[in-house]
Design an enzyme around this catalytic site. Structure first.
Site, PDB file in Angstrom:
ATOM      1  N   THR A 149     -13.295 -29.980  -5.670  1.00 18.77           N
ATOM      2  CA  THR A 149     -12.181 -29.695  -4.763  1.00 18.77           C
ATOM      3  C   THR A 149     -11.015 -29.024  -5.485  1.00 18.77           C
ATOM      4  OG1 THR A 149     -10.484 -30.793  -3.444  1.00 18.77           O
ATOM      5  CG2 THR A 149     -11.415 -32.086  -5.204  1.00 18.77           C
ATOM      6  N   ASP A 150     -10.181 -28.322  -4.718  1.00 18.27           N
ATOM      7  CA  ASP A 150      -8.971 -27.729  -5.308  1.00 18.27           C
ATOM      8  C   ASP A 150      -7.915 -28.790  -5.626  1.00 18.27           C
ATOM      9  OD1 ASP A 150      -8.166 -28.382  -2.714  1.00 18.27           O
ATOM     10  OD2 ASP A 150      -7.383 -26.391  -2.215  1.00 18.27           O
ATOM     11  N   GLU A 151      -8.094 -30.009  -5.097  1.00 20.64           N
ATOM     12  CA  GLU A 151      -7.059 -31.041  -5.295  1.00 20.64           C
ATOM     13  C   GLU A 151      -6.925 -31.453  -6.759  1.00 20.64           C
ATOM     14  OE1 GLU A 151      -6.750 -34.206  -2.514  1.00 20.64           O
ATOM     15  OE2 GLU A 151      -7.339 -32.961  -0.820  1.00 20.64           O
ATOM     16  N   LYS A 202     -12.298 -37.094  -8.639  1.00 20.85           N
ATOM     17  CA  LYS A 202     -13.027 -35.815  -8.637  1.00 20.85           C
ATOM     18  C   LYS A 202     -12.768 -35.068  -9.959  1.00 20.85           C
ATOM     19  CE  LYS A 202     -15.192 -34.075  -5.833  1.00 20.85           C
ATOM     20  NZ  LYS A 202     -16.650 -34.162  -5.486  1.00 20.85           N
ATOM     21  N   TYR A 249      -8.206 -40.159  -5.151  1.00 23.55           N
ATOM     22  CA  TYR A 249      -9.345 -39.278  -4.825  1.00 23.55           C
ATOM     23  C   TYR A 249      -9.435 -38.122  -5.811  1.00 23.55           C
ATOM     24  CZ  TYR A 249     -11.763 -35.323  -2.629  1.00 23.55           C
ATOM     25  OH  TYR A 249     -12.574 -34.235  -2.398  1.00 23.55           O
TER      26      TYR A 249
HETATM   27  P1  NAD Z   1     -18.088 -36.468   3.610  1.00 25.39           P
HETATM   28  O1  NAD Z   1     -17.252 -37.680   3.351  1.00 25.39           O
HETATM   29  O2  NAD Z   1     -18.144 -35.883   4.965  1.00 25.39           O
HETATM   30  O3  NAD Z   1     -19.589 -36.745   3.151  1.00 25.39           O
HETATM   31  C1  NAD Z   1     -19.920 -37.422   1.975  1.00 25.39           C
HETATM   32  C2  NAD Z   1     -21.395 -37.793   2.037  1.00 25.39           C
HETATM   33  O4  NAD Z   1     -21.717 -38.483   0.813  1.00 25.39           O
HETATM   34  C3  NAD Z   1     -21.731 -38.737   3.185  1.00 25.39           C
HETATM   35  O5  NAD Z   1     -22.917 -38.305   3.832  1.00 25.39           O
HETATM   36  C4  NAD Z   1     -21.941 -40.086   2.510  1.00 25.39           C
HETATM   37  O6  NAD Z   1     -22.870 -40.933   3.184  1.00 25.39           O
HETATM   38  C5  NAD Z   1     -22.466 -39.663   1.136  1.00 25.39           C
HETATM   39  N1  NAD Z   1     -22.189 -40.682   0.106  1.00 25.39           N
HETATM   40  C6  NAD Z   1     -21.007 -41.306  -0.135  1.00 25.39           C
HETATM   41  N2  NAD Z   1     -21.158 -42.194  -1.132  1.00 25.39           N
HETATM   42  C7  NAD Z   1     -22.445 -42.114  -1.542  1.00 25.39           C
HETATM   43  C8  NAD Z   1     -23.196 -42.786  -2.544  1.00 25.39           C
HETATM   44  N3  NAD Z   1     -22.640 -43.718  -3.319  1.00 25.39           N
HETATM   45  N4  NAD Z   1     -24.495 -42.448  -2.717  1.00 25.39           N
HETATM   46  C9  NAD Z   1     -25.077 -41.491  -1.918  1.00 25.39           C
HETATM   47  N5  NAD Z   1     -24.415 -40.856  -0.941  1.00 25.39           N
HETATM   48  C10 NAD Z   1     -23.114 -41.154  -0.754  1.00 25.39           C
HETATM   49  O7  NAD Z   1     -17.574 -35.397   2.529  1.00 25.39           O
HETATM   50  P2  NAD Z   1     -17.416 -33.820   2.673  1.00 25.39           P
HETATM   51  O8  NAD Z   1     -16.110 -33.520   3.256  1.00 25.39           O
HETATM   52  O9  NAD Z   1     -18.640 -33.261   3.267  1.00 25.39           O
HETATM   53  O10 NAD Z   1     -17.353 -33.407   1.133  1.00 25.39           O
HETATM   54  C11 NAD Z   1     -18.541 -33.167   0.387  1.00 25.39           C
HETATM   55  C12 NAD Z   1     -18.162 -32.805  -1.046  1.00 25.39           C
HETATM   56  O11 NAD Z   1     -17.346 -31.644  -1.051  1.00 25.39           O
HETATM   57  C13 NAD Z   1     -17.375 -33.893  -1.764  1.00 25.39           C
HETATM   58  O12 NAD Z   1     -17.805 -33.926  -3.097  1.00 25.39           O
HETATM   59  C14 NAD Z   1     -15.939 -33.425  -1.664  1.00 25.39           C
HETATM   60  O13 NAD Z   1     -15.178 -33.894  -2.751  1.00 25.39           O
HETATM   61  C15 NAD Z   1     -16.120 -31.920  -1.727  1.00 25.39           C
HETATM   62  N6  NAD Z   1     -15.081 -31.127  -1.043  1.00 25.39           N
HETATM   63  C16 NAD Z   1     -14.705 -31.416   0.251  1.00 25.39           C
HETATM   64  C17 NAD Z   1     -13.767 -30.601   0.893  1.00 25.39           C
HETATM   65  C18 NAD Z   1     -13.338 -30.846   2.323  1.00 25.39           C
HETATM   66  O14 NAD Z   1     -12.421 -30.190   2.805  1.00 25.39           O
HETATM   67  N7  NAD Z   1     -13.967 -31.752   3.062  1.00 25.39           N
HETATM   68  C19 NAD Z   1     -13.212 -29.515   0.211  1.00 25.39           C
HETATM   69  C20 NAD Z   1     -13.605 -29.265  -1.108  1.00 25.39           C
HETATM   70  C21 NAD Z   1     -14.557 -30.069  -1.715  1.00 25.39           C
HETATM   71  O1  DAU Z   2      -8.325 -29.499  -0.459  1.00 24.72           O
HETATM   72  C1  DAU Z   2      -9.616 -29.994  -0.353  1.00 24.72           C
HETATM   73  C2  DAU Z   2      -9.590 -31.398   0.200  1.00 24.72           C
HETATM   74  O2  DAU Z   2      -9.237 -31.294   1.572  1.00 24.72           O
HETATM   75  C3  DAU Z   2     -10.909 -32.140   0.032  1.00 24.72           C
HETATM   76  O3  DAU Z   2     -11.179 -32.305  -1.333  1.00 24.72           O
HETATM   77  C4  DAU Z   2     -10.854 -33.506   0.719  1.00 24.72           C
HETATM   78  O4  DAU Z   2     -12.116 -34.134   0.637  1.00 24.72           O
HETATM   79  C5  DAU Z   2     -10.479 -33.298   2.162  1.00 24.72           C
HETATM   80  O5  DAU Z   2     -10.347 -34.534   2.803  1.00 24.72           O
HETATM   81  C6  DAU Z   2      -9.174 -32.505   2.282  1.00 24.72           C
HETATM   82  O6  DAU Z   2      -8.054 -33.286   1.815  1.00 24.72           O
HETATM   83  P1  DAU Z   2      -6.651 -33.322   2.595  1.00 24.72           P
HETATM   84  O7  DAU Z   2      -5.962 -34.574   2.241  1.00 24.72           O
HETATM   85  O8  DAU Z   2      -5.912 -32.052   2.417  1.00 24.72           O
HETATM   86  O9  DAU Z   2      -7.213 -33.348   4.126  1.00 24.72           O
HETATM   87  P2  DAU Z   2      -6.747 -34.186   5.413  1.00 24.72           P
HETATM   88  O10 DAU Z   2      -7.483 -33.627   6.573  1.00 24.72           O
HETATM   89  O11 DAU Z   2      -6.818 -35.651   5.174  1.00 24.72           O
HETATM   90  O12 DAU Z   2      -5.214 -33.788   5.548  1.00 24.72           O
HETATM   91  C7  DAU Z   2      -4.811 -32.435   5.725  1.00 24.72           C
HETATM   92  C8  DAU Z   2      -3.299 -32.408   5.774  1.00 24.72           C
HETATM   93  O13 DAU Z   2      -2.873 -33.056   6.990  1.00 24.72           O
HETATM   94  C9  DAU Z   2      -2.625 -33.180   4.649  1.00 24.72           C
HETATM   95  O14 DAU Z   2      -1.410 -32.532   4.303  1.00 24.72           O
HETATM   96  C10 DAU Z   2      -2.316 -34.541   5.269  1.00 24.72           C
HETATM   97  C11 DAU Z   2      -2.048 -34.202   6.730  1.00 24.72           C
HETATM   98  N1  DAU Z   2      -2.424 -35.232   7.709  1.00 24.72           N
HETATM   99  C12 DAU Z   2      -3.651 -35.800   7.638  1.00 24.72           C
HETATM  100  C13 DAU Z   2      -4.044 -36.756   8.553  1.00 24.72           C
HETATM  101  C14 DAU Z   2      -5.408 -37.407   8.450  1.00 24.72           C
HETATM  102  C15 DAU Z   2      -1.553 -35.554   8.743  1.00 24.72           C
HETATM  103  O15 DAU Z   2      -0.437 -34.995   8.826  1.00 24.72           O
HETATM  104  N2  DAU Z   2      -1.952 -36.493   9.661  1.00 24.72           N
HETATM  105  C16 DAU Z   2      -3.145 -37.118   9.597  1.00 24.72           C
HETATM  106  O16 DAU Z   2      -3.421 -38.003  10.463  1.00 24.72           O
END
Ligand code: NAD
Ligand code: DAU
Length: 348
Positions: free
Chosen positions: A130-132, A159, A155
């Site tokens: 992730t970019d975080e 990562k 988190y």
């Molecule tokens: P998600 O939470 O939707 O899915 C995670 C999956 O991992 C689920 O299917 C869960 O059952 C599985 N999992 C969790 N713990 C596990 C374990 N101990 N063993 C096996 N499986 C397990 O997550 P996502 O949003 O699809 O993100 C996927 C990946 O991409 C993550 O590594 C996250 O850090 C990265 N990522 C997410 C975002 C985003 O915006 N969602 C952005 C950049 C990177």
């Molecule tokens: O940048 C990549 C990341 O983006 C991934 O690595 C994470 O897995 C993914 O969850 C996401 O993280 P964020 O914290 O940015 O996403 P989230 O959707 O939780 O929140 C987006 C923005 O909105 C953040 O500034 C927090 C705000 N927010 C979030 C929720 C859930 C609100 O204002 N209200 C809310 O209820």
């Protein structure tokens, strides 16, 4: 080629599994997932009977189990997405993130190193991050592949730790690795604990839409299918040992994004414009809330010829359509433990 994709039942993982199963019928795809609250096999109904798709239920924290499936299946490559992924949950339960994101990743690295030992040729451990990990930006600038790590939530710290282990296994043991760091994804199958699907679900049900703080925080949004094509590009064309930043060149302040989403919802549900915006409610800010993320994607664009395929307006419109059409999916994932989570998170 036998490819292990971890976390394939989750949001991004399910799009990656679908892309690889359909685009590469000559590959055998193994989806390993624990099926936590975020994992959902309904995300893969359309491809679950494909002859090159296999599902394994299991926990990456269980080293013995991980070693045994590597011995049994002799995977050629790994695309590692399994993770605890929600920042708010990491604030209430950091250890769960250490177990899955750090220990789970090291277990996979150990199993791959052991399985491929003596001959790393033709093998790959691809870690999806992730970019975080880069921390929080001010008004100016973008994250590049050279930006120093500065994680600020449990988190992102977990990562960042996993990214360091992946690179350490490359430097120390020569394990062939690639890493990509992506910005915020949105699209179909997104679990409604995250901002966009949570807001869609609440608007649909006439419930308040919670915006943290003043809604001034900025995120760079990418359509999930474009992340999947970027992963495909890095997997096939990226250089071993390299990192690729992936982003949408699409920065939005949370409050502006929520207002746009409200207007799209009004348009699609036939409500007068302005109706959904009345649901916007400013709530207590997230602890340590990162102000701004923005990704410089020029490396992947120039070196691997990748670019996003949809504009944000198109992507959001497709996303809203998907949630309006998939009522059953939404109903299933918002029943049971989701209600307890919502109660605890939003009535503090
Ligand atoms: P998600 O939470 O939707 O899915 C995670 C999956 O991992 C689920 O299917 C869960 O059952 C599985 N999992 C969790 N713990 C596990 C374990 N101990 N063993 C096996 N499986 C397990 O997550 P996502 O949003 O699809 O993100 C996927 C990946 O991409 C993550 O590594 C996250 O850090 C990265 N990522 C997410 C975002 C985003 O915006 N969602 C952005 C950049 C990177
Ligand atoms: O940048 C990549 C990341 O983006 C991934 O690595 C994470 O897995 C993914 O969850 C996401 O993280 P964020 O914290 O940015 O996403 P989230 O959707 O939780 O929140 C987006 C923005 O909105 C953040 O500034 C927090 C705000 N927010 C979030 C929720 C859930 C609100 O204002 N209200 C809310 O209820």
């Amino acid at each position: 080629m036998k490819i292990l994709i971890t976390g394939g039942a989750g949001f991004i993982g399910s799009h990656v599994v679908r892309l690889f199963v359909t685009k590469y019928p000559e590959y055998q795809i193994f989806n390993l997932d624990k099926l936590t609250y975020a994992g959902n096999l309904e995300n893969l109904r359309d491809i679950e009977n494909a002859s090159n798709y296999n599902f394994i239920k299991g926990d990456i924290v269980d080293a013995e189990f991980i070693n045994s499936i590597f011995q049994q299946e002799a995977f050629d490559a790994v695309i590692h997405l399994a993770a605890e992924s929600h920042v708010d949950r990491s604030i209430t339960d950091p250890l769960a993130f250490v177990f899955t994101n750090v220990i789970g990743t090291v277990n996979l690295l150990n199993a791959a190193k052991e399985q491929w030992k003596g001959n790393f040729d033709g093998h790959l451990f691809y870690h999806v991050s992730t970019d975080e990990v880069y921390g929080s930006l001010g008004e100016e600038g973008m994250f590049t592949e050279e930006t120093p790590y500065d994680p600020r939530s449990p988190y992102s710290a977990s990562k960042a730790s996993s990214d360091h282990f992946v690179r350490a296994y490359h430097e120390t043991y020569g394990l062939p690795v690639k890493v990509s760091n992506c910005s915020n994804n949105y699209g179909p199958n997104h679990f409604p604990e995250k901002l966009i699907p949570l807001a869609i679900n609440n608007i649909k049900n006439g419930k308040p839409v919670p915006v943290y703080g003043k809604g001034e925080n900025v995120r760079d949004w990418l359509f999930v299918k474009d992340h999947a094509t970027a992963i495909d590009a890095v997997f096939h064309k990226g250089k071993i040992g390299d990192t690729y930043n992936i982003g949408g060149v699409n920065e939005w302040k949370n409050i502006d994004l929520i207002r746009l989403l409200c207007d799209i919802m009004d348009e699609k549900t036939g409500e007068p414009q302005g109706t959904s915006q009345q649901l916007i409610t400013f709530v207590t800010d997230r602890a340590g809330h990162d102000l701004r993320y923005a990704i410089d994607s020029s490396k992947i664009m120039h070196e691997l010829d990748w670019k996003p395929s949809v504009t944000f307006e198109e992507g959001l419109s497709k996303t809203v359509d998907w949630y309006l059409e998939n009522k059953e999916w939404l109903q299933h994932v918002t029943s049971g433990s989701y209600q307890d989570y919502y109660q605890t998170q939003y009535t503090r």
